[in-house]
Write a protein that holds these residues in place. Structure first.
Motif, PDB file in Angstrom:
ATOM      1  N   VAL A 256       0.835  -1.212   0.000  1.00 45.79           N
ATOM      2  CA  VAL A 256       0.000   0.000   0.000  1.00 45.79           C
ATOM      3  C   VAL A 256       0.865   1.255   0.000  1.00 45.79           C
ATOM      4  CG1 VAL A 256      -1.716   1.304   1.316  1.00 45.79           C
ATOM      5  CG2 VAL A 256      -1.892  -1.202   1.159  1.00 45.79           C
ATOM      6  N   HIS A 257       1.872   1.278   0.866  1.00 41.23           N
ATOM      7  CA  HIS A 257       2.665   2.495   1.055  1.00 41.23           C
ATOM      8  C   HIS A 257       4.048   2.325   0.429  1.00 41.23           C
ATOM      9  CE1 HIS A 257      -0.385   4.316   3.583  1.00 41.23           C
ATOM     10  NE2 HIS A 257      -0.550   3.116   4.112  1.00 41.23           N
ATOM     11  N   LEU A 258       4.118   2.578  -0.859  1.00 42.58           N
ATOM     12  CA  LEU A 258       5.364   2.473  -1.604  1.00 42.58           C
ATOM     13  C   LEU A 258       5.935   3.873  -1.800  1.00 42.58           C
ATOM     14  CD1 LEU A 258       4.289  -0.191  -4.248  1.00 42.58           C
ATOM     15  CD2 LEU A 258       5.425  -0.557  -2.042  1.00 42.58           C
ATOM     16  N   ARG A 259       7.239   4.005  -1.564  1.00 42.66           N
ATOM     17  CA  ARG A 259       7.874   5.315  -1.616  1.00 42.66           C
ATOM     18  C   ARG A 259       9.134   5.261  -2.471  1.00 42.66           C
ATOM     19  NH1 ARG A 259       7.567   7.570   4.641  1.00 42.66           N
ATOM     20  NH2 ARG A 259       5.376   6.999   5.045  1.00 42.66           N
ATOM     21  N   GLY A 260       9.577   6.448  -2.889  1.00 48.91           N
ATOM     22  CA  GLY A 260      10.837   6.543  -3.622  1.00 48.91           C
ATOM     23  C   GLY A 260      10.857   5.634  -4.829  1.00 48.91           C
ATOM     24  N   ASP A 261      11.877   4.776  -4.892  1.00 49.69           N
ATOM     25  CA  ASP A 261      12.049   3.876  -6.029  1.00 49.69           C
ATOM     26  C   ASP A 261      11.465   2.491  -5.766  1.00 49.69           C
ATOM     27  OD1 ASP A 261      12.991   3.251  -8.628  1.00 49.69           O
ATOM     28  OD2 ASP A 261      14.774   2.279  -7.784  1.00 49.69           O
ATOM     29  N   ASP A 262      10.574   2.377  -4.784  1.00 49.21           N
ATOM     30  CA  ASP A 262      10.013   1.064  -4.452  1.00 49.21           C
ATOM     31  C   ASP A 262       9.402   0.371  -5.673  1.00 49.21           C
ATOM     32  OD1 ASP A 262      10.782   1.312  -1.835  1.00 49.21           O
ATOM     33  OD2 ASP A 262       8.764   1.629  -1.024  1.00 49.21           O
ATOM     34  N   ILE A 263       8.597   1.104  -6.432  1.00 51.93           N
ATOM     35  CA  ILE A 263       7.934   0.490  -7.586  1.00 51.93           C
ATOM     36  C   ILE A 263       8.963   0.055  -8.620  1.00 51.93           C
ATOM     37  CG2 ILE A 263       6.396   0.963  -9.542  1.00 51.93           C
ATOM     38  CD1 ILE A 263       4.657   2.603  -7.633  1.00 51.93           C
ATOM     39  N   GLN A 292       0.036   2.972 -10.866  1.00 52.01           N
ATOM     40  CA  GLN A 292       1.480   3.086 -11.044  1.00 52.01           C
ATOM     41  C   GLN A 292       2.156   1.715 -11.083  1.00 52.01           C
ATOM     42  OE1 GLN A 292       1.229   6.043  -7.619  1.00 52.01           O
ATOM     43  NE2 GLN A 292       3.193   6.585  -8.547  1.00 52.01           N
ATOM     44  N   ILE A 293       1.687   0.818 -10.246  1.00 56.69           N
ATOM     45  CA  ILE A 293       2.259  -0.534 -10.222  1.00 56.69           C
ATOM     46  C   ILE A 293       2.016  -1.227 -11.564  1.00 56.69           C
ATOM     47  CG2 ILE A 293       2.093  -2.813  -9.136  1.00 56.69           C
ATOM     48  CD1 ILE A 293       1.335  -1.380  -6.527  1.00 56.69           C
TER      49      ILE A 293
END
Length: 435
Positions: A256-263, A292-293
């Motif tokens: 749920v909470h993806l930040r920065g370059d996580d994706i 986005q994913i």
């Protein structure tokens, strides 16, 4: 038993996504042996490989036949806690309500709670599920009783996989004792906040050694991400990347909470994401950034989570929520279209499990996991667009029959493998004594 299914409308893959066509399906043993146009039936009846075999003919008039749905993340034993821990923040829900019950619940109770969950899944078209549990042998025993296909993992927590190795031993023992054509086993560390880096690294090594998939809860809540940043200076996704945990054999629940370059990291490693919209919404954790994913090319699947947080194990409900939520929050009615939603519970899930072409599709030589829906149900009639009907109209009550591995688990709404009256009785006793 071999079956010849006539007059049904099949949901079939096509270059553009899906098509629906009236076909005849031949099932020999646990696989679909042939799909024909009705006019071809006579010629198939004298084919050499099958001419000596007898087929029970099933008239599927008025039925839409779709691949068995795959629930990619759940905890079926938690069905005992349905409607028990509601309207609470995530941390209170987990640490003050759910975990205390888990700590004192007798192991055998998880068997009956799991069977209750499997009844719901069968009645709403789920043929395969990925489970994380904490009661040795109870989930595989329940899945075996029900006849469902399952990928099962004993939850792992702690500092070292081997120091107090009971949980890991139980995970491997279950695999050695129960693994068969229907039951597979997954190494299942709970989360980055309950598992040390060392344990997660050890799981990575053991998964490769034993040829097992891995699953973990990841970036489910803001607190999880913020605490990880505070303690490690990196996000949970980055932590897993650093230790080599992320690869094509990894199933990540929530995200749920993806930040920065996580994706970007997830896209590069090939891990699959399982979104759980009802559970994330109800616990106030938010919504995964599905747009986005998906745009990054990450394989997206769908799960219900457990009935303690979702209150339901019905994938049709989840399919509807997935598309509606993301259309609403993006203010884009083209977001999460019907073919993508159907993929998330069929072909994408099969890809995450390494079973492309076998699961999640109606095709020759695919496993015979099939859902029969009554298209005369008022919720589906008229089905001007069957794909839309599955995502926007269906609620699960339309499921008439479910076949798994060439065997009916429910036929004409009659449960064939589970004694529902006994399950209700046993769960009632558990509720009276344990909750």
């Amino acid at each position: 038993m071999n079956y010849k299914i006539i007059h049904g409308v099949l949901l079939l893959p096509s270059p553009d996504g899906y098509t629906t066509e009236k076909k005849t399906i031949y099932i020999e043993g646990n696989r679909i042996s042939r799909i024909t146009d009705p006019m071809e039936d006579a010629s198939f009846s004298v084919d050499a490989p099958s001419k000596e075999k007898s087929f029970e003919t099933i008239d599927a008039s008025g039925k839409l036949i779709i691949p068995g749905l795959i629930n990619m993340h759940t905890h079926v034993y938690m069905t005992i806690m349905r409607n028990y821990a509601d309207d609470l923040p995530f941390d209170k829900w987990l640490f003050q309500k759910v975990m205390p019950v888990e700590d004192h619940l007798p192991r055998e109770c998880a068997y009956w709670g799991s069977l209750l969950g499997l009844i719901e899944m069968i009645q709403t078209g789920t043929s395969c599920f990925v489970d994380m549990h904490m009661y040795h042998e109870q989930s595989p025993k329940a899945a075996s009783t029900a006849g469902l296909r399952a990928y099962i993992g004993r939850g792992l927590v702690g500092e070292d996989l081997y120091d107090d190795g009971r949980r890991f031993r139980e995970a491997i023992e279950e695999k050695e004792k129960y693994a068969n054509d229907l039951l597979s086993f997954v190494l299942s560390p709970h989360a980055v906040y309950t598992c040390s880096r060392k344990l997660l690294s050890q799981v990575t090594v053991e998964a490769q050694k034993h040829g097992m998939l891995k699953q973990i809860h990841l970036s489910e809540s803001k607190n999880e991400v913020e605490n990880c940043l505070k303690e490690n200076g990196i996000t949970p996704v980055e932590l897993l990347q650093q230790i080599g945990f992320l690869d094509q054999e990894t199933i990540l629940a929530h995200c749920v909470h993806l930040r920065g370059d996580d994706i970007g990291i997830l896209a590069r490693t090939g891990a699959s994401v399982v979104t759980n919209p009802a559970s994330n919404c109800k616990l106030g954790n938010g919504f995964a950034p599905i747009g986005q994913i998906r745009q990054a090319g990450i394989n997206i699947c769908l799960g219900t989570d457990g009935a303690a947080s979702n209150n339901s194990l019905n994938l049709f409900r989840e399919m509807g929520l997935l598309t509606m939520i993301h259309k609403g929050i993006s203010e884009d009615p083209t977001m999460a279209p019907a073919p993508f939603i159907i993929d998330s519970v069929t072909r994408n899930a099969a890809a995450a499990l390494g079973r492309e072409g076998e699961l999640g599709v109606i095709a020759e030589n695919a496993l015979a996991d099939l859902v029969f829906l009554d298209m005369n149900s008022v919720s589906l009639f008229p089905a001007n667009n069957p794909l839309s009907a599955l995502c926007y109209s269906a609620n699960g009550s339309e499921v008439d029959s479910l076949m798994v591995n060439g065997r009916f688990l429910m036929r004409k709404r009659e449960m064939l493998t589970i004694d529902t009256e006994r399950v209700y009785y046993e769960v009632g006793k558990i509720i009276d004594s344990q909750l």
